[in-house]
Design a protein around this motif. Sequence first.
Motif: not given
Length: 93
Positions: A69-80
């Motif tokens: 979950w934290n990995a998905v959230k981190a990628k979503a938060d930094s999505w370009d």
Amino acid sequence: MYDDTGRCGLHHLCIWTDDYDKTVEEFLAEGFEEAMKLESIDGRRASYFDCRDVFGVFIKVNAPSADLWNAVKAKADSWDGERALLSMSDLLS
């Protein structure tokens, strides 16, 4: 499980549940076949149920995983806004 040669379209939907064992029992009680059960070396669990006759797809049931979950959230938060699809190795890197 993934041998759908010649078939196009959506393969499965994934649901996350706070009570993996109960959700698996509910799918089984409704008569859905557990097509594949997975458990990773670090204890992550998932089951695929063959729901194609009812929903047209398999349903994947995932146990809770704070790391994923934290990995998905981190990628979503930094999505370009460019690359929409990620592999699991991209996700967990």
